[in-house]
Motif scaffolding. Structure first.
Motif, short mmCIF file in Angstrom:
data_model
loop_
_atom_site.label_atom_id
_atom_site.label_comp_id
_atom_site.label_asym_id
_atom_site.label_seq_id
_atom_site.Cartn_x
_atom_site.Cartn_y
_atom_site.Cartn_z
N LEU A 91 8.44 -2.06 -7.47
CA LEU A 91 7.91 -3.39 -7.22
C LEU A 91 7.14 -3.78 -8.47
CD1 LEU A 91 7.27 -5.82 -5.42
CD2 LEU A 91 5.27 -4.56 -4.60
N ILE A 93 4.81 -6.44 -10.19
CA ILE A 93 3.87 -7.51 -9.84
C ILE A 93 3.39 -8.11 -11.16
CG2 ILE A 93 1.69 -8.10 -8.72
CD1 ILE A 93 2.09 -5.45 -7.07
N PHE A 131 6.19 -11.21 -7.20
CA PHE A 131 6.57 -9.92 -6.65
C PHE A 131 8.08 -9.78 -6.83
CE2 PHE A 131 2.78 -11.20 -4.39
CZ PHE A 131 2.01 -10.03 -4.39
#
Length: 169
Positions: A91, A93, A131
């Motif tokens: 992930l 960010i 995201f």
């Protein structure tokens, strides 16, 4: 001196430790069958090489050195191979400047990536937060896209496991 024995011990430990490092990674990524196969191979190599070293431990202490040195190089080699395999998902960010959002999203879409956005507030004002769930192999491309468009972006990456839904490039 038995150079052939030293080389065999060294290479066996390199192989064993490289496989052991990879085994940890594949099991952590949910590939239990592959992990079990690797463990079988690791055990075979370990029994053979350890037996060889222990059998004559008092006669030739250099075997201990090559055993340990092979373990050292094998661990490093396994980490290097794992890094190249880049298993799993990340992930990413990104905290970006709001006026850079459209450009980043358009570029990401052109490269087949998808992002979820939300508003944020930083010490210097409003921000946009992206995201992006991606295969780990593609992380460097996503980071490059963001850094190229917004040189002031803050980019974080976390190893994740997708539990349900979403889009994975």
């Amino acid at each position: 001196m038995n150079y052939g024995l030293y080389i065999m011990i060294f290479l066996s430990k390199v192989l064993e430790n490289a496989l052991a490092t990879l085994r940890l990674i594949v099991v952590a990524n949910g590939k239990k069958n592959l992990g079990a196969i690797l463990q079988f191979l690791i055990t075979l190599v370990w029994v053979l090489v350890t037996g060889t070293v222990v059998k004559d431990i008092g006669k030739d202490p250099l075997t201990i050195f090559f055993f340990a040195f092979g373990a050292y190089i094998g661990s490093y080699t396994g980490s290097f191979i794992e890094q190249k395999m880049a298993m799993g998902t990340n992930l990413v960010i990104a905290v970006i400047q709001p006026h850079k959002l459209d450009s980043i999203l358009e570029t990401m879409t052109n490269y087949g990536f998808s992002a979820t956005t939300m508003d944020g507030q930083g010490i210097y004002g409003k921000k946009k937060i992206l995201f992006i769930m991606i295969p780990r192999k593609k992380r460097k491309y996503v980071v490059h896209i963001i850094k190229t468009i917004d040189t002031k972006a803050m980019i974080l990456s976390e190893t994740t496991k997708n539990l349900y839904g979403g889009y994975l490039a």
